[in-house]
Design a protein around this motif. Structure first.
Motif, PDB file in Angstrom:
ATOM      1  N   SER A   1      37.308  43.794  46.193  1.00 46.55           N
ATOM      2  CA  SER A   1      39.180  42.790  45.640  1.00 46.55           C
ATOM      3  C   SER A   1      38.224  42.699  44.258  1.00 46.55           C
ATOM      4  CB  SER A   1      39.583  41.246  45.786  1.00 46.55           C
ATOM      5  OG  SER A   1      39.885  41.784  47.553  1.00 46.55           O
ATOM      6  N   GLY A   2      37.626  42.257  43.472  1.00 43.23           N
ATOM      7  CA  GLY A   2      37.807  41.529  42.698  1.00 43.23           C
ATOM      8  C   GLY A   2      36.828  42.749  41.338  1.00 43.23           C
ATOM      9  N   VAL A   3      36.329  43.642  41.795  1.00 37.48           N
ATOM     10  CA  VAL A   3      36.204  45.241  41.354  1.00 37.48           C
ATOM     11  C   VAL A   3      37.879  45.505  40.862  1.00 37.48           C
ATOM     12  CG1 VAL A   3      35.727  47.960  41.459  1.00 37.48           C
ATOM     13  CG2 VAL A   3      33.771  45.499  41.398  1.00 37.48           C
ATOM     14  N   ALA A   4      38.229  45.985  41.960  1.00 42.52           N
ATOM     15  CA  ALA A   4      39.920  46.603  41.689  1.00 42.52           C
ATOM     16  C   ALA A   4      40.823  45.534  40.931  1.00 42.52           C
ATOM     17  CB  ALA A   4      40.247  46.405  43.108  1.00 42.52           C
ATOM     18  N   LEU A   5      40.847  43.978  40.347  1.00 40.73           N
ATOM     19  CA  LEU A   5      40.769  43.988  39.689  1.00 40.73           C
ATOM     20  C   LEU A   5      41.311  43.811  38.058  1.00 40.73           C
ATOM     21  CD1 LEU A   5      43.782  41.317  38.491  1.00 40.73           C
ATOM     22  CD2 LEU A   5      41.839  39.477  39.391  1.00 40.73           C
ATOM     23  N   ALA A   6      39.859  44.051  38.243  1.00 39.98           N
ATOM     24  CA  ALA A   6      39.011  44.034  36.389  1.00 39.98           C
ATOM     25  C   ALA A   6      39.069  45.648  36.403  1.00 39.98           C
ATOM     26  CB  ALA A   6      37.381  44.233  36.476  1.00 39.98           C
ATOM     27  N   VAL A   7      39.237  46.379  37.139  1.00 39.44           N
ATOM     28  CA  VAL A   7      39.838  48.064  36.934  1.00 39.44           C
ATOM     29  C   VAL A   7      41.292  48.014  37.122  1.00 39.44           C
ATOM     30  CG1 VAL A   7      39.783  50.873  37.996  1.00 39.44           C
ATOM     31  CG2 VAL A   7      37.591  48.925  37.839  1.00 39.44           C
ATOM     32  N   SER A   8      41.750  47.203  36.764  1.00 41.22           N
ATOM     33  CA  SER A   8      43.636  47.305  37.210  1.00 41.22           C
ATOM     34  C   SER A   8      43.958  46.846  35.679  1.00 41.22           C
ATOM     35  CB  SER A   8      44.212  46.342  37.940  1.00 41.22           C
ATOM     36  OG  SER A   8      45.312  46.505  37.769  1.00 41.22           O
ATOM     37  N   GLY A   9      43.342  46.429  35.061  1.00 46.36           N
ATOM     38  CA  GLY A   9      42.849  45.061  34.153  1.00 46.36           C
ATOM     39  C   GLY A   9      42.833  45.831  32.711  1.00 46.36           C
ATOM     40  N   ALA A  10      41.637  46.842  32.835  1.00 47.30           N
ATOM     41  CA  ALA A  10      41.011  47.772  32.360  1.00 47.30           C
ATOM     42  C   ALA A  10      42.252  48.739  31.570  1.00 47.30           C
ATOM     43  CB  ALA A  10      39.669  48.380  32.337  1.00 47.30           C
ATOM     44  N   SER A  11      42.814  49.149  33.528  1.00 43.00           N
ATOM     45  CA  SER A  11      43.597  50.750  33.402  1.00 43.00           C
ATOM     46  C   SER A  11      44.851  50.504  32.546  1.00 43.00           C
ATOM     47  CB  SER A  11      43.767  51.419  34.608  1.00 43.00           C
ATOM     48  OG  SER A  11      42.538  51.248  34.922  1.00 43.00           O
TER      49      SER A  11
ATOM     50  N   TYR B   1      47.576  41.655  33.650  1.00 43.85           N
ATOM     51  CA  TYR B   1      49.233  40.411  33.180  1.00 43.85           C
ATOM     52  C   TYR B   1      49.631  39.709  32.867  1.00 43.85           C
ATOM     53  CZ  TYR B   1      44.404  42.423  30.984  1.00 43.85           C
ATOM     54  OH  TYR B   1      43.675  43.091  30.931  1.00 43.85           O
ATOM     55  N   ARG B   2      50.458  40.126  34.124  1.00 41.79           N
ATOM     56  CA  ARG B   2      51.643  39.256  33.913  1.00 41.79           C
ATOM     57  C   ARG B   2      51.045  37.621  35.201  1.00 41.79           C
ATOM     58  NH1 ARG B   2      54.554  42.627  37.768  1.00 41.79           N
ATOM     59  NH2 ARG B   2      52.912  43.716  37.883  1.00 41.79           N
ATOM     60  N   VAL B   3      50.048  38.223  35.436  1.00 40.06           N
ATOM     61  CA  VAL B   3      50.066  36.984  36.138  1.00 40.06           C
ATOM     62  C   VAL B   3      48.693  36.426  35.779  1.00 40.06           C
ATOM     63  CG1 VAL B   3      48.589  35.964  38.754  1.00 40.06           C
ATOM     64  CG2 VAL B   3      50.987  37.684  38.806  1.00 40.06           C
ATOM     65  N   THR B   4      48.252  36.774  35.298  1.00 39.15           N
ATOM     66  CA  THR B   4      46.972  35.949  34.378  1.00 39.15           C
ATOM     67  C   THR B   4      46.017  36.903  33.244  1.00 39.15           C
ATOM     68  OG1 THR B   4      44.366  35.601  34.527  1.00 39.15           O
ATOM     69  CG2 THR B   4      44.885  37.787  36.087  1.00 39.15           C
TER      70      THR B   4
ATOM     71  N   ASN C   1      43.270  36.870  31.703  1.00 39.80           N
ATOM     72  CA  ASN C   1      42.128  37.964  32.330  1.00 39.80           C
ATOM     73  C   ASN C   1      41.567  38.065  33.287  1.00 39.80           C
ATOM     74  OD1 ASN C   1      40.925  36.305  29.189  1.00 39.80           O
ATOM     75  ND2 ASN C   1      41.312  34.841  29.712  1.00 39.80           N
ATOM     76  N   PRO C   2      42.430  38.990  33.781  1.00 36.85           N
ATOM     77  CA  PRO C   2      41.925  39.443  35.217  1.00 36.85           C
ATOM     78  C   PRO C   2      40.514  40.543  35.262  1.00 36.85           C
ATOM     79  CG  PRO C   2      43.502  41.244  33.709  1.00 36.85           C
ATOM     80  CD  PRO C   2      43.559  39.842  33.135  1.00 36.85           C
ATOM     81  N   MET C   3      40.438  40.578  33.698  1.00 39.92           N
ATOM     82  CA  MET C   3      39.252  41.620  34.340  1.00 39.92           C
ATOM     83  C   MET C   3      37.934  39.934  34.080  1.00 39.92           C
ATOM     84  SD  MET C   3      39.372  44.613  31.809  1.00 39.92           S
ATOM     85  CE  MET C   3      40.241  44.582  30.017  1.00 39.92           C
ATOM     86  N   TYR C   4      38.096  39.244  33.548  1.00 38.59           N
ATOM     87  CA  TYR C   4      37.171  37.831  34.126  1.00 38.59           C
ATOM     88  C   TYR C   4      37.220  37.665  34.990  1.00 38.59           C
ATOM     89  CZ  TYR C   4      36.368  39.047  29.227  1.00 38.59           C
ATOM     90  OH  TYR C   4      35.888  39.655  27.949  1.00 38.59           O
ATOM     91  N   LEU C   5      38.444  37.487  35.553  1.00 37.45           N
ATOM     92  CA  LEU C   5      38.542  36.853  36.553  1.00 37.45           C
ATOM     93  C   LEU C   5      37.878  38.178  38.490  1.00 37.45           C
ATOM     94  CD1 LEU C   5      39.886  34.798  38.870  1.00 37.45           C
ATOM     95  CD2 LEU C   5      42.678  35.975  38.636  1.00 37.45           C
ATOM     96  N   GLY C   6      37.772  39.570  37.384  1.00 34.34           N
ATOM     97  CA  GLY C   6      38.125  40.588  38.574  1.00 34.34           C
ATOM     98  C   GLY C   6      36.505  40.303  38.621  1.00 34.34           C
ATOM     99  N   MET C   7      35.197  40.042  37.906  1.00 35.83           N
ATOM    100  CA  MET C   7      34.078  40.410  37.707  1.00 35.83           C
ATOM    101  C   MET C   7      33.827  39.088  38.569  1.00 35.83           C
ATOM    102  SD  MET C   7      33.047  41.912  34.361  1.00 35.83           S
ATOM    103  CE  MET C   7      34.824  41.796  33.009  1.00 35.83           C
ATOM    104  N   SER C   8      34.680  37.600  37.900  1.00 33.28           N
ATOM    105  CA  SER C   8      34.075  36.533  38.656  1.00 33.28           C
ATOM    106  C   SER C   8      33.879  36.448  40.486  1.00 33.28           C
ATOM    107  CB  SER C   8      35.322  35.154  38.376  1.00 33.28           C
ATOM    108  OG  SER C   8      34.260  35.007  37.005  1.00 33.28           O
ATOM    109  N   THR C   9      35.047  37.487  40.874  1.00 28.74           N
ATOM    110  CA  THR C   9      35.093  37.598  42.218  1.00 28.74           C
ATOM    111  C   THR C   9      33.788  38.296  42.429  1.00 28.74           C
ATOM    112  OG1 THR C   9      37.725  36.621  41.988  1.00 28.74           O
ATOM    113  CG2 THR C   9      37.059  38.111  43.701  1.00 28.74           C
ATOM    114  N   ALA C  10      33.712  39.589  41.919  1.00 30.57           N
ATOM    115  CA  ALA C  10      33.355  40.531  42.468  1.00 30.57           C
ATOM    116  C   ALA C  10      31.584  39.729  42.396  1.00 30.57           C
ATOM    117  CB  ALA C  10      33.271  41.516  41.840  1.00 30.57           C
ATOM    118  N   TYR C  11      31.506  38.436  41.420  1.00 31.42           N
ATOM    119  CA  TYR C  11      30.078  38.436  41.782  1.00 31.42           C
ATOM    120  C   TYR C  11      30.006  36.683  43.047  1.00 31.42           C
ATOM    121  CZ  TYR C  11      26.125  34.946  39.540  1.00 31.42           C
ATOM    122  OH  TYR C  11      25.347  34.539  39.210  1.00 31.42           O
TER     123      TYR C  11
END
Length: 160
Positions: free
Chosen positions: A57-67, A91-94, A96-106
């Motif tokens: 989920s975290g990787v998907a969120l981070a990739v979604s932000g980067a994409s 970015y409609r919800v957060t 920082n989706p890339m950082y939120l995604g990396m935090s979730t993946a971590y």
């Protein structure tokens, strides 16, 4: 730089450490610390399963932000100048989706490796990312986009 030119400040945010390294390096170091000073979690099957779901989920969120950045033709590299202001997709919800995604993946990776050390380190990592990455990016974006960025901040949370 040619003769007579003076050095300029970086055109983007003053971020000196690549954010993915701010997650990956501590994760590896804390996992290695667990090999020296074990602080193991109980061996429950659910822990690793939940961990993998969080990693994915975290990787998907981070990739979604980067994409989303790439679709808008702007950079994901913090110290490079951005070319557009992105408020769509995740970015409609957060902000920082890339950082939120990396935090979730971590967090998920900590569960997968079964050590409390990475989980104990996560609040410190989030604090460091918030202070040394996000705050600098926000200052840059506020300078670059002014009131539009302030409006975005007023309606969209930094994390969740």
């Amino acid at each position: 730089m040619t003769a007579g030119e003076s050095p300029r400040a970086a055109p983007g945010a003053d971020v000196r450490i690549p954010p993915p390294l701010m997650y990956a390096v501590p994760l590896v170091l804390l996992w290695l610390l667990d090999r020296i000073i074990p602080l193991r979690m109980p061996a429950d099957g659910w822990r690793a399963s939940i961990g993998w779901v969080l990693v994915a989920s975290g990787v998907a969120l981070a990739v979604s932000g980067a994409s989303t950045f790439r679709r808008h033709g702007t950079t994901v590299i913090p110290h490079h100048a951005v070319s557009s202001f992105v408020t769509s997709g995740p970015y409609r919800v957060t902000r920082n989706p890339m950082y939120l995604g990396m935090s979730t993946a971590y967090l998920g990776a900590g569960l997968v490796v079964g050590s409390w050390w990475p989980l104990l380190g996560l609040p410190v990592i989030i604090l460091l990312v918030d202070r040394f990455v996000i705050a600098r990016e926000e200052a840059y974006l506020r300078t670059r986009f002014g009131a539009d960025y302030d409006d975005f901040c007023a309606r969209t949370r930094r994390w969740l």
